[in-house]
Write a protein that holds these residues in place. Structure first.
Motif, PDB file in Angstrom:
ATOM      1  N   GLY A   1     -20.759  -9.353 -58.369  1.00  0.00           N
ATOM      2  CA  GLY A   1     -20.053 -10.503 -58.746  1.00  0.00           C
ATOM      3  C   GLY A   1     -21.451 -11.797 -58.581  1.00  0.00           C
ATOM      4  N   ASP A   2     -20.856 -13.041 -58.841  1.00  0.00           N
ATOM      5  CA  ASP A   2     -21.649 -14.069 -58.805  1.00  0.00           C
ATOM      6  C   ASP A   2     -22.497 -14.317 -57.139  1.00  0.00           C
ATOM      7  OD1 ASP A   2     -21.660 -15.289 -61.146  1.00  0.00           O
ATOM      8  OD2 ASP A   2     -19.824 -16.260 -60.999  1.00  0.00           O
ATOM      9  N   SER A   3     -21.597 -13.875 -56.245  1.00  0.00           N
ATOM     10  CA  SER A   3     -22.215 -13.856 -54.836  1.00  0.00           C
ATOM     11  C   SER A   3     -23.244 -13.055 -54.465  1.00  0.00           C
ATOM     12  CB  SER A   3     -21.087 -13.530 -53.922  1.00  0.00           C
ATOM     13  OG  SER A   3     -19.919 -14.410 -53.661  1.00  0.00           O
ATOM     14  N   ALA A   4     -23.270 -11.735 -55.193  1.00  0.00           N
ATOM     15  CA  ALA A   4     -24.199 -10.730 -54.885  1.00  0.00           C
ATOM     16  C   ALA A   4     -25.352 -11.406 -55.855  1.00  0.00           C
ATOM     17  CB  ALA A   4     -23.641  -9.498 -55.496  1.00  0.00           C
ATOM     18  N   PHE A   5     -25.202 -12.065 -56.981  1.00  0.00           N
ATOM     19  CA  PHE A   5     -26.648 -12.200 -57.532  1.00  0.00           C
ATOM     20  C   PHE A   5     -27.221 -13.532 -57.029  1.00  0.00           C
ATOM     21  CE2 PHE A   5     -27.277 -10.069 -61.492  1.00  0.00           C
ATOM     22  CZ  PHE A   5     -26.199  -9.143 -61.499  1.00  0.00           C
ATOM     23  N   GLU A   6     -26.338 -14.449 -56.590  1.00  0.00           N
ATOM     24  CA  GLU A   6     -26.783 -15.518 -55.783  1.00  0.00           C
ATOM     25  C   GLU A   6     -27.612 -15.009 -54.547  1.00  0.00           C
ATOM     26  OE1 GLU A   6     -24.902 -19.615 -55.775  1.00  0.00           O
ATOM     27  OE2 GLU A   6     -24.177 -18.527 -54.066  1.00  0.00           O
ATOM     28  N   GLU A   7     -27.206 -14.268 -53.707  1.00  0.00           N
ATOM     29  CA  GLU A   7     -27.789 -13.697 -52.509  1.00  0.00           C
ATOM     30  C   GLU A   7     -28.963 -13.049 -52.967  1.00  0.00           C
ATOM     31  OE1 GLU A   7     -24.926 -15.160 -49.883  1.00  0.00           O
ATOM     32  OE2 GLU A   7     -25.556 -12.901 -49.052  1.00  0.00           O
TER      33      GLU A   7
ATOM     34  N   ARG B   1     -21.478  -0.553 -58.239  1.00  0.00           N
ATOM     35  CA  ARG B   1     -20.773   0.444 -58.470  1.00  0.00           C
ATOM     36  C   ARG B   1     -20.653   1.231 -59.855  1.00  0.00           C
ATOM     37  NH1 ARG B   1     -15.315  -1.125 -55.486  1.00  0.00           N
ATOM     38  NH2 ARG B   1     -14.452  -2.943 -56.829  1.00  0.00           N
ATOM     39  N   ARG B   2     -20.959  -0.106 -60.590  1.00  0.00           N
ATOM     40  CA  ARG B   2     -20.485   0.039 -62.327  1.00  0.00           C
ATOM     41  C   ARG B   2     -21.862  -0.340 -63.039  1.00  0.00           C
ATOM     42  NH1 ARG B   2     -16.458  -3.442 -64.731  1.00  0.00           N
ATOM     43  NH2 ARG B   2     -17.137  -4.955 -63.119  1.00  0.00           N
ATOM     44  N   ASP B   3     -21.857  -0.344 -64.283  1.00  0.00           N
ATOM     45  CA  ASP B   3     -23.032  -0.609 -65.053  1.00  0.00           C
ATOM     46  C   ASP B   3     -22.924  -2.030 -65.646  1.00  0.00           C
ATOM     47  OD1 ASP B   3     -21.508   0.369 -66.995  1.00  0.00           O
ATOM     48  OD2 ASP B   3     -22.911   1.709 -67.831  1.00  0.00           O
TER      49      ASP B   3
ATOM     50  N   PHE C   1     -21.459  -6.031 -64.890  1.00  0.00           N
ATOM     51  CA  PHE C   1     -21.377  -7.085 -63.940  1.00  0.00           C
ATOM     52  C   PHE C   1     -20.297  -7.984 -64.145  1.00  0.00           C
ATOM     53  CE2 PHE C   1     -26.105  -6.125 -63.936  1.00  0.00           C
ATOM     54  CZ  PHE C   1     -26.139  -5.669 -62.750  1.00  0.00           C
ATOM     55  N   ARG C   2     -19.677  -8.305 -62.991  1.00  0.00           N
ATOM     56  CA  ARG C   2     -18.756  -9.393 -62.999  1.00  0.00           C
ATOM     57  C   ARG C   2     -19.279 -10.758 -63.207  1.00  0.00           C
ATOM     58  NH1 ARG C   2     -13.211  -8.525 -61.194  1.00  0.00           N
ATOM     59  NH2 ARG C   2     -13.893  -6.561 -60.718  1.00  0.00           N
ATOM     60  N   ALA C   3     -20.441 -10.621 -62.485  1.00  0.00           N
ATOM     61  CA  ALA C   3     -21.070 -12.258 -62.296  1.00  0.00           C
ATOM     62  C   ALA C   3     -21.533 -12.665 -63.794  1.00  0.00           C
ATOM     63  CB  ALA C   3     -22.705 -11.989 -61.792  1.00  0.00           C
TER      64      ALA C   3
HETATM   65  P1  NAP Z   1     -16.178 -10.946 -56.731  1.00  0.00           P
HETATM   66  O1  NAP Z   1     -16.381 -11.838 -58.168  1.00  0.00           O
HETATM   67  O2  NAP Z   1     -14.880 -10.671 -56.402  1.00  0.00           O
HETATM   68  O3  NAP Z   1     -16.934  -9.977 -57.029  1.00  0.00           O
HETATM   69  C1  NAP Z   1     -17.363  -8.786 -55.829  1.00  0.00           C
HETATM   70  C2  NAP Z   1     -18.160  -7.783 -56.316  1.00  0.00           C
HETATM   71  O4  NAP Z   1     -18.236  -6.703 -55.429  1.00  0.00           O
HETATM   72  C3  NAP Z   1     -17.741  -7.072 -57.718  1.00  0.00           C
HETATM   73  O5  NAP Z   1     -18.660  -6.687 -58.592  1.00  0.00           O
HETATM   74  C4  NAP Z   1     -17.170  -5.868 -57.254  1.00  0.00           C
HETATM   75  O6  NAP Z   1     -17.265  -4.569 -57.990  1.00  0.00           O
HETATM   76  C5  NAP Z   1     -17.849  -5.445 -55.943  1.00  0.00           C
HETATM   77  N1  NAP Z   1     -17.375  -4.808 -54.892  1.00  0.00           N
HETATM   78  C6  NAP Z   1     -15.949  -4.963 -54.466  1.00  0.00           C
HETATM   79  N2  NAP Z   1     -15.629  -4.008 -53.374  1.00  0.00           N
HETATM   80  C7  NAP Z   1     -16.676  -3.277 -53.318  1.00  0.00           C
HETATM   81  C8  NAP Z   1     -16.880  -2.088 -52.569  1.00  0.00           C
HETATM   82  N3  NAP Z   1     -16.186  -1.738 -51.727  1.00  0.00           N
HETATM   83  N4  NAP Z   1     -18.197  -1.295 -52.952  1.00  0.00           N
HETATM   84  C9  NAP Z   1     -19.025  -1.746 -53.760  1.00  0.00           C
HETATM   85  N5  NAP Z   1     -18.858  -2.951 -54.539  1.00  0.00           N
HETATM   86  C10 NAP Z   1     -17.652  -3.625 -54.403  1.00  0.00           C
HETATM   87  O7  NAP Z   1     -16.625 -11.912 -55.501  1.00  0.00           O
HETATM   88  P2  NAP Z   1     -17.843 -12.940 -55.490  1.00  0.00           P
HETATM   89  O8  NAP Z   1     -19.188 -12.408 -56.112  1.00  0.00           O
HETATM   90  O9  NAP Z   1     -18.059 -13.333 -53.817  1.00  0.00           O
HETATM   91  O10 NAP Z   1     -17.232 -14.207 -56.318  1.00  0.00           O
HETATM   92  C11 NAP Z   1     -15.830 -14.884 -55.815  1.00  0.00           C
HETATM   93  C12 NAP Z   1     -15.793 -16.253 -56.679  1.00  0.00           C
HETATM   94  O11 NAP Z   1     -16.566 -16.962 -56.369  1.00  0.00           O
HETATM   95  C13 NAP Z   1     -15.916 -15.810 -58.155  1.00  0.00           C
HETATM   96  O12 NAP Z   1     -15.028 -16.305 -58.646  1.00  0.00           O
HETATM   97  C14 NAP Z   1     -17.337 -16.222 -58.487  1.00  0.00           C
HETATM   98  O13 NAP Z   1     -17.582 -16.737 -59.682  1.00  0.00           O
HETATM   99  C15 NAP Z   1     -17.481 -17.342 -57.316  1.00  0.00           C
HETATM  100  N6  NAP Z   1     -18.827 -17.868 -56.877  1.00  0.00           N
HETATM  101  C16 NAP Z   1     -19.626 -18.770 -57.801  1.00  0.00           C
HETATM  102  C17 NAP Z   1     -20.785 -18.797 -57.510  1.00  0.00           C
HETATM  103  C18 NAP Z   1     -21.508 -19.655 -58.309  1.00  0.00           C
HETATM  104  O14 NAP Z   1     -21.137 -20.275 -59.334  1.00  0.00           O
HETATM  105  N7  NAP Z   1     -22.827 -20.231 -58.029  1.00  0.00           N
HETATM  106  C19 NAP Z   1     -21.618 -18.088 -56.667  1.00  0.00           C
HETATM  107  C20 NAP Z   1     -20.792 -17.050 -55.651  1.00  0.00           C
HETATM  108  C21 NAP Z   1     -19.193 -17.189 -56.203  1.00  0.00           C
HETATM  109  P3  NAP Z   1     -16.385  -4.498 -59.361  1.00  0.00           P
HETATM  110  O15 NAP Z   1     -17.049  -5.408 -60.297  1.00  0.00           O
HETATM  111  O16 NAP Z   1     -16.661  -2.978 -59.754  1.00  0.00           O
HETATM  112  O17 NAP Z   1     -14.880  -4.954 -59.108  1.00  0.00           O
END
Ligand code: NAP
Length: 328
Positions: A156-162, A178-180, A182-184
């Motif tokens: 997700g975006d967090s992972a890419f940001e980090e 875990r997939r090919d 991205f949610r990001a």
């Molecule tokens: P997220 O969008 O829910 O993404 C979580 C990611 O972790 C997904 O890719 C998910 O895989 C993976 N995941 C979840 N459980 C896992 C596990 N047990 N083992 C391996 N992988 C696992 O969370 P987020 O990235 O923290 O983002 C949260 C929200 O904040 C989002 O709306 C995001 O857009 C926003 N955000 C925005 C920014 C920015 O705009 N700069 C920065 C950070 C966050 P799957 O894809 O397979 O489900």
């Protein structure tokens, strides 16, 4: 110390930067807040080592030490603490009621500052290395990985940001997903693809973190073939999302689809007048100690104004009344 049966002015639920800052401000305004700080008080900073980005600590500070400082400062002005978890709340009418097991407390205003918790992978070795090579916060810990090889989990975006942030310090950053797909967002993926220090390991998960006293490697597992293999690594950042600690409030306070409480823009007011939300429990964007502390301050000022308006006077010199305070 007041009696459990008294109706207090203010109860603060949560003992992190937001809760303690709210307590400090409220105590200095003579609201004698009761802080129900949680059994594991201190919040996410209790699992962080050096904090280098909190203004005022020029030489850095350990997370737990900083939270002790916050707590002491709130205590100095008369905050009262219960080091236990809230088990039930009733915000349906005033006074608001809050339970810790069988003990009931009530107050005319409540600040909810219960924070959020990072999601973890759920493997045993992750807890063993937590704070010693395994982190959920690149902003906090990235600088300790200069010229190291690190992995980030998540798509997700967090992972890419980090991962992008870590390329400033690390020699190499590999993002395991875990997939090919991205949610990001595409822009984040594009940026990562253009970064020479960043690689992807797709269709894979972290099975185990290797090393005794420090992280020395990872065992990865293919989500397609189930094959496992080992790679050298100095650190692992888990960035698979956060969950707000809002389970107790979901049926009483407005929240978004992810469970974060919704505060009226520019305030800490929830949909229930007299109940305020501060810190990560209502913020999934910034999630920093300093922003949580700032929001705790805002909540205390909002609560003070609300209580002053209930009394029919305009508040103290500290809090100029909001125009809408008269409607409370
Ligand atoms: P997220 O969008 O829910 O993404 C979580 C990611 O972790 C997904 O890719 C998910 O895989 C993976 N995941 C979840 N459980 C896992 C596990 N047990 N083992 C391996 N992988 C696992 O969370 P987020 O990235 O923290 O983002 C949260 C929200 O904040 C989002 O709306 C995001 O857009 C926003 N955000 C925005 C920014 C920015 O705009 N700069 C920065 C950070 C966050 P799957 O894809 O397979 O489900």
């Amino acid at each position: 110390m007041s009696d459990q049966n008294d109706v207090r002015e203010l109860i603060i639920i949560g003992g992190g930067p937001a809760g303690y800052t709210a307590a400090l401000y409220a105590a200095r305004a003579d609201l004698e807040p009761l802080v129900i700080e949680g059994f594991q008080w201190g919040g996410q900073l209790m699992i962080t080592s050096d904090v280098e980005n909190y203004p005022g600590y020029a030489d850095g500070v350990m997370g737990p030490e900083m939270m002790s400082d916050f707590r002491r400062q709130a205590e100095r002005f008369g905050s009262e603490f219960i080091t236990d978890d809230v088990t039930k709340v009733d915000f349906s009418g005033s006074p608001f009621r809050v339970w810790v097991g069988n003990d009931e407390y009530s107050a005319r205003a409540v600040i909810v500052a219960t924070g959020a918790s990072a999601r973890w992978l759920g493997i045993e070795s992750e807890q063993q290395h937590r704070g010693r090579g395994v982190s959920t916060c690149a902003t906090c810990d990235g600088a300790f990985f200069r010229e190291k090889d690190v992995y980030v989990v998540g798509g997700g975006d967090s992972a890419f940001e980090e991962a992008l942030f870590l390329t400033k310090f690390a020699t190499s950053v590999r993002l395991v997903h875990r997939r090919d797909e991205f949610r990001a967002s595409k822009i984040m993926v594009d940026r990562a693809e253009k970064n020479d220090k960043l690689d992807f390991v797709l269709n894979a998960v972290v099975d185990e973190i290797l090393g005794d006293t420090k992280v020395e490697g990872l065992r990865l597992r293919s989500t397609v073939t189930d094959d496992t293999w080992e790679v050298p690594a100095d650190g692992l950042f888990v960035a698979i999302g956060h969950d707000p600690n809002t389970g107790l409030f979901l049926d009483q306070l407005e929240h978004d689809a992810a469970g974060y409480l919704i505060a009226k823009p520019g305030t800490t007011e929830t949909n229930v007048p007299g109940v305020f939300a501060a810190g990560d429990v209502q913020d999934h964007t910034y999630r920093q100690a300093i922003t949580a502390a700032g929001s705790g301050c805002q909540a205390a000022l909002d609560a003070e104004r609300y209580l002053a308006a209930l009394e029919g006077h305009p508040g103290t010199a500290m809090t100029a009344p909001r125009p809408e305070a008269a409607e409370v």
